[in-house]
Design a protein around this motif. Structure first.
Motif, short mmCIF file in Angstrom:
data_model
loop_
_atom_site.label_atom_id
_atom_site.label_comp_id
_atom_site.label_asym_id
_atom_site.label_seq_id
_atom_site.Cartn_x
_atom_site.Cartn_y
_atom_site.Cartn_z
N ASP A 46 -5.98 -3.77 -1.30
CA ASP A 46 -5.48 -2.45 -1.69
C ASP A 46 -3.97 -2.43 -1.63
OD1 ASP A 46 -8.21 -1.40 0.24
OD2 ASP A 46 -8.07 -1.09 -1.93
N MET A 47 -3.40 -3.16 -0.65
CA MET A 47 -1.95 -3.18 -0.50
C MET A 47 -1.50 -4.55 -0.02
SD MET A 47 0.98 -1.55 -0.62
CE MET A 47 0.76 0.24 -0.46
N HIS A 106 4.28 -0.55 11.31
CA HIS A 106 3.85 0.85 11.19
C HIS A 106 3.05 1.06 9.91
CE1 HIS A 106 5.93 2.17 14.72
NE2 HIS A 106 7.15 2.05 14.23
N TYR A 107 3.57 0.55 8.79
CA TYR A 107 2.86 0.73 7.52
C TYR A 107 1.47 0.09 7.59
CZ TYR A 107 7.38 1.96 5.38
OH TYR A 107 8.57 2.55 5.08
N CYS A 108 1.41 -1.11 8.16
CA CYS A 108 0.11 -1.80 8.25
C CYS A 108 -0.87 -1.01 9.09
CB CYS A 108 0.31 -3.21 8.83
SG CYS A 108 1.08 -4.37 7.68
N ARG A 109 -0.42 -0.50 10.22
CA ARG A 109 -1.33 0.27 11.08
C ARG A 109 -1.84 1.48 10.33
NH1 ARG A 109 2.83 -0.42 15.26
NH2 ARG A 109 2.37 -2.41 16.26
N ALA A 110 -0.95 2.14 9.61
CA ALA A 110 -1.35 3.33 8.86
C ALA A 110 -2.39 2.99 7.79
CB ALA A 110 -0.13 3.97 8.20
N LEU A 111 -2.15 1.91 7.08
CA LEU A 111 -3.08 1.52 6.01
C LEU A 111 -4.43 1.12 6.58
CD1 LEU A 111 -0.47 -0.43 3.93
CD2 LEU A 111 -1.83 1.46 3.03
N ILE A 112 -4.42 0.39 7.68
CA ILE A 112 -5.68 -0.01 8.31
C ILE A 112 -6.43 1.23 8.80
CG2 ILE A 112 -6.67 -1.17 10.33
CD1 ILE A 112 -5.94 -3.14 8.18
N ALA A 113 -5.66 2.17 9.37
CA ALA A 113 -6.29 3.41 9.85
C ALA A 113 -6.96 4.17 8.71
CB ALA A 113 -5.24 4.30 10.52
N MET A 114 -6.44 4.02 7.51
CA MET A 114 -7.02 4.68 6.34
C MET A 114 -8.07 3.81 5.66
SD MET A 114 -5.69 7.63 6.25
CE MET A 114 -6.00 8.26 4.60
N GLY A 115 -8.41 2.71 6.31
CA GLY A 115 -9.49 1.87 5.80
C GLY A 115 -9.12 0.99 4.63
N MET A 173 2.16 9.64 9.49
CA MET A 173 1.01 9.59 8.58
C MET A 173 1.09 10.70 7.54
SD MET A 173 -0.93 6.99 9.38
CE MET A 173 -2.56 7.32 8.71
N GLU A 174 1.56 11.87 7.97
CA GLU A 174 1.67 12.99 7.02
C GLU A 174 2.68 12.66 5.92
OE1 GLU A 174 0.75 16.51 10.33
OE2 GLU A 174 2.77 16.24 9.49
N HIS A 175 3.83 12.13 6.34
CA HIS A 175 4.86 11.77 5.35
C HIS A 175 4.33 10.70 4.40
CE1 HIS A 175 8.44 14.00 6.59
NE2 HIS A 175 8.12 13.77 7.84
N LEU A 176 3.66 9.71 4.97
CA LEU A 176 3.16 8.60 4.15
C LEU A 176 2.08 9.09 3.19
CD1 LEU A 176 4.01 5.67 4.03
CD2 LEU A 176 2.26 5.11 5.71
N GLY A 177 1.28 10.03 3.66
CA GLY A 177 0.23 10.57 2.82
C GLY A 177 0.77 11.33 1.62
N ARG A 178 2.01 11.78 1.73
CA ARG A 178 2.61 12.51 0.61
C ARG A 178 3.24 11.59 -0.42
NH1 ARG A 178 3.54 16.83 4.53
NH2 ARG A 178 5.48 15.97 5.32
N VAL A 179 3.32 10.31 -0.13
CA VAL A 179 3.84 9.36 -1.12
C VAL A 179 2.74 9.12 -2.15
CG1 VAL A 179 4.71 7.03 -1.48
CG2 VAL A 179 5.32 8.28 0.61
N PHE A 203 -1.99 5.66 -0.21
CA PHE A 203 -3.26 5.34 0.44
C PHE A 203 -4.38 5.14 -0.58
CE2 PHE A 203 -1.73 5.26 4.49
CZ PHE A 203 -1.22 6.43 4.99
N GLY A 204 -4.00 4.96 -1.84
CA GLY A 204 -5.01 4.74 -2.87
C GLY A 204 -4.91 5.81 -3.91
N ALA A 205 -5.09 5.38 -5.18
CA ALA A 205 -4.89 6.35 -6.26
C ALA A 205 -6.00 6.28 -7.27
CB ALA A 205 -3.56 6.09 -6.95
N GLY A 206 -7.18 5.93 -6.91
CA GLY A 206 -8.27 5.90 -7.87
C GLY A 206 -7.95 4.95 -8.99
N ASP A 207 -8.00 5.45 -10.20
CA ASP A 207 -7.77 4.59 -11.34
C ASP A 207 -6.32 4.58 -11.81
OD1 ASP A 207 -10.40 3.83 -11.57
OD2 ASP A 207 -10.90 5.57 -12.79
N ALA A 208 -5.46 5.25 -11.08
CA ALA A 208 -4.07 5.32 -11.51
C ALA A 208 -3.48 3.93 -11.56
CB ALA A 208 -3.27 6.20 -10.57
#
Lengths: 252, 504
Positions: free
Chosen positions: B124-125, B143-152, B482-488, B492-497
């Motif tokens: 995914d990343m 930090h980025y890796c932990r966040a991405l892993i936390a989001m599966g 995580m909130e800031h990262l989630g707004r990028v 954390f994944g964009a479907g078919d984008a």
């Protein structure tokens, strides 16, 4: 003479052995010189007992090029086809679909060819037990850029297909059984701004991946015209184009 | 501007390399060029700090078998016939040397296979880094890796420089790590061989997204081939600040790559708002392209807090009269960005304080001469450190930070909970600490001196600064990160984008 398709023109030459598919877009007078050069190749081939027709595929041509194509009506062994793909790969595919010969040769509408090109390529292709693709042995550049290079096929003992990672091992001029082109059509290139290009490089990779050997015909030469402006390869280079994903790189 | 002497010697080296050295075996080249590079670094540290001996090794491929170096007579006869009867403009340059189509040479094939095989699980990343060493950007990678892993998400990190990555062991479980630096170091950058390897691997493997954090090779690939890569892969990049050369001219990855890459990037992540604003002003890049994602501060550590709260030596400390001198802490990378010359001046200007200097040279070629610091009687060079909290046993009065330029230094996030910070108002630092209590400029020695002496004389001031700093850390929690990262968009994944669509 209009064919059933409505946009095919040209005298009926029977079923030839070879169809030379020549794509044209904005070549203007250069196209006529290319056709004249191919007519020499055709004459040499007929002398050798190989029947050849030349299919000129005009893809969204400008006015000058359209007139050149129209003037080819009645030209011995020449047929024309009009398409509006605005894509070199798709234009070639359209011509290949309409090719009447068992063998197909791919030519560009602004280059020149040594008279023996078709004869020698046919001889080389027929000498192989398996389907193969034959390229000119020598490529000479003229026009805005001078130079020359030898093409060495997979018969060369030190040919390394991994080289396709960085270079196009063969140019677009190719001769093969029509089935090779039907089974492995050229991919659409798309706009240069999309980042992909070099449809012939991609086609070379896909056919290598399919196990089709690329060879060269001895003592054959193609004269490639380098233009100051209007070159697709220059446009693609300007946009730093790369080839699309290919089965060759999955298996490399 | 390059020095004339450097330019001349560089040209001379290239000619000698092309004509002579490149003909030697790779091993002979390595031995010889290692010595040359060492001398050159000492003579011209500004110009070749990034160079590594691997990148100087040239493999001179032979022409393919059977390639002739002249145009044969039969081809010239054909040309003459065509010129007579078909195209008079067909002029053949018989004096030209042949171009060599290296069909017998495949540089980077092994590196490509290695990278392709590693990325084939379709992550995914994929984060592209130069290495993973102690440092702020490297901590950001974690930090980025932990966040991405936390989001599966399925995550890989690829290190592209031929240098060790001691912090790879800190990657969270589930993150795959690959080093390709050694594999691509010997490739020809001038011919674009390293970027061809990375580009091709990305095009074939099509990860959902990539995130470039300091990898020059990955930036180069996007700079040249971003349009193609972005058709199937979202592209993110982290940039924290400009670097500056000795003349004060901005240099670094943002200068080198952001203008050409911006249109291919889904977003640029930064830990501060200062430099994105500058880049917008400089290049007109849409502000919406930039996303401020402040890194989280370390969680409070009770044992560390206890150490930090212990009385400090000095006029108002309990140990007054014990003979102990008050101590100041400096910790960070020992390179020119951190202005060790300022540190020397501060240590001289505050002789009543003992200075403990922690840190190490991290970035190859960016080190500084420590000898002047070692000579000062009130300075102790303590060496590298692994955990900031461990330093606080020293019972320091304050943490002094010197830096010519910066994003938002991670070490300040580490220190803010425990020690009053004396720092310059550069980069993103005012986004953490109030500007009015910062030293206006890095060169303001009296400003630093006054701040330290005020803190030393006034316990209430020290406490006030500390409380203010702790409140500022509310904006640097894991949740806020995580909130800031989630707004990028799509991070954390964009479907078919962005998926590659068949054309034609």
């Amino acid at each position: 003479m209009m064919s059933a398709t409505g946009n095919m023109r040209g005298p009926d030459v029977g079923v030839p052995d070879v169809t030379v598919v020549v794509t044209a877009h904005k070549e203007g007078p250069l196209l006529r010189m290319s056709i004249n050069s191919l007519a020499r190749c055709r004459a040499r081939a007929i002398d050798a007992g190989i029947d050849v027709d030349i299919l000129v595929v005009g893809d969204a041509t400008d006015a000058t090029t359209s007139r050149v194509i129209d003037d080819l009506q009645g030209f011995a062994g020449v047929r024309t086809l009009r398409v509006s793909h605005r894509d070199l790969g798709l234009a070639r595919n359209a011509g290949i679909q309409k090719a009447r010969g068992q063998w197909v040769a791919i030519a560009d509408g602004d280059d020149l060819y040594g008279a023996d090109w078709i004869v020698a390529s046919m001889k080389r292709a027929r000498s192989e037990a398996s389907p193969c693709i034959v390229h000119p042995e020598l490529v000479i550049l003229f026009g805005a850029e001078s130079g020359y290079y030898w093409q060495r096929g997979e018969e060369s003992p030190d040919f390394n297909r991994d080289c396709a990672l960085h270079i196009n091992p063969f140019n677009s001029c190719a001769f093969a059984h029509k089935s090779v082109f039907i089974d492995h059509p050229y991919h659409a290139v798309g706009p240069a701004e999309g980042g992909f290009g070099f449809e012939d490089w991609h086609w070379n990779c896909e056919t290598m991946a399919a196990g089709i050997r690329h060879l060269t015909a001895p003592s054959t030469v193609q004269f490639v015209r380098r233009k100051e402006v209007g070159s697709l390869s220059k446009l693609q280079a300007m946009h730093s184009a790369v080839i699309r994903p290919s089965a060759l790189f999955s298996a490399l | 501007m390059s020095s004339p002497v450097y330019s001349f010697l560089r040209t001379a080296y290239r000619l000698i390399d092309e004509g002579l050295l490149a003909r030697l075996s790779p091993q002979a080249q390595r031995t010889l060029k290692k010595g040359v590079l060492s001398l050159a670094r000492r003579a011209f540290p500004r110009y070749i700090s990034h160079s590594q001996v691997h990148s100087l090794i040239r493999v001179r491929p032979r022409p393919p078998a059977g390639a002739l170096d002249r145009i044969p007579a039969w081809a010239l006869e054909e040309a003459l016939m065509l010129r007579r009867h078909t195209d008079p403009s067909l002029v053949v340059d018989t004096s030209a040397k042949p171009h060599v189509v290296q069909t017998n040479h495949a540089p980077g094939a092994d590196a490509f296979r290695k990278l392709r095989d590693a990325l084939s699980p379709r992550y995914d990343m994929v984060l592209f880094v130069p290495w993973l060493k102690p440092g702020g950007a490297d901590l950001g990678v974690l930090h980025y890796c932990r966040a991405l892993i936390a989001m599966g998400r399925r995550v890989a990190v690829v290190a592209t420089e031929a240098s060790e990555s001691p912090w790879a062991s800190r990657l969270p479980p589930g993150v795959d790590f690959l080093e390709i630096g050694d594999a691509i170091a010997g490739l020809d950058e001038q011919r674009g061989e390293p970027r061809a390897v990375i580009t091709r691997a990305l095009l074939e493997c099509r990860p959902g997204a990539i995130h470039i954090i300091g990898s020059r090779s990955a930036w180069d690939a996007v700079s040249q081939n971003g349009a193609a890569i972005a058709q199937a892969t979202r592209i993110y990049a982290s940039l924290f600040c400009d670097d500056y050369d000795a003349d004060g001219v901005p240099v670094g990855l943002a200068v080198q790559f952001l203008p050409s890459c911006a249109r291919h990037l889904t977003a640029v992540l930064s830990d501060n708002a200062h430099y994105p604003a500058r880049w917008h002003d400089r290049w007109g890049i849409d502000r919406a392209h930039f996303h401020r994602v402040p890194f989280p501060a370390p969680d409070p550590m009770p044992d560390v807090a206890a150490m930090a709260d212990a009385p400090t030596p000095g006029p108002q400390g309990e140990s007054e009269g014990s003979g102990e001198r008050p101590r100041l802490l400096w910790a960070g990378r020992l390179d020119r960005q951190k202005r060790p010359d300022i540190l020397i001046e501060l240590a001289r200007s505050l002789p009543e304080f003992d200075w403990h200097i922690y840190g190490a040279q991290v970035v190859p070629g960016h080190g500084v001469d420590m000898a002047p610091l070692r000579k000062l009687r009130n300075v102790s060079i303590m060496g590298a450190y692994s955990r900031f909290g461990d330093l606080l046993a020293g019972r320091y009065l304050a943490f002094v930070y010197t830096s010519q330029w910066d994003g938002l230094p991670n070490v300040l996030l580490e220190a803010a909970r425990y020690l009053p910070i004396v720092a310059p108002a550069v980069g993103g630092i005012p986004e953490l600490l109030k500007r009015e209590r910062l030293v206006p400029s890095i060169d303001d020695i009296p400003g630093f001196v006054e701040a330290v002496r005020r803190l030393h004389a006034d316990t209430a001031l020290r406490q006030s600064w500390l409380e203010e700093q702790r409140r500022a850390l509310d904006g640097h929690t894991q949740q806020r990160f995580m909130e800031h990262l989630g707004r990028v968009p799509g991070y954390f994944g964009a479907g078919d984008a962005g998926r590659w669509q068949e054309v034609g």
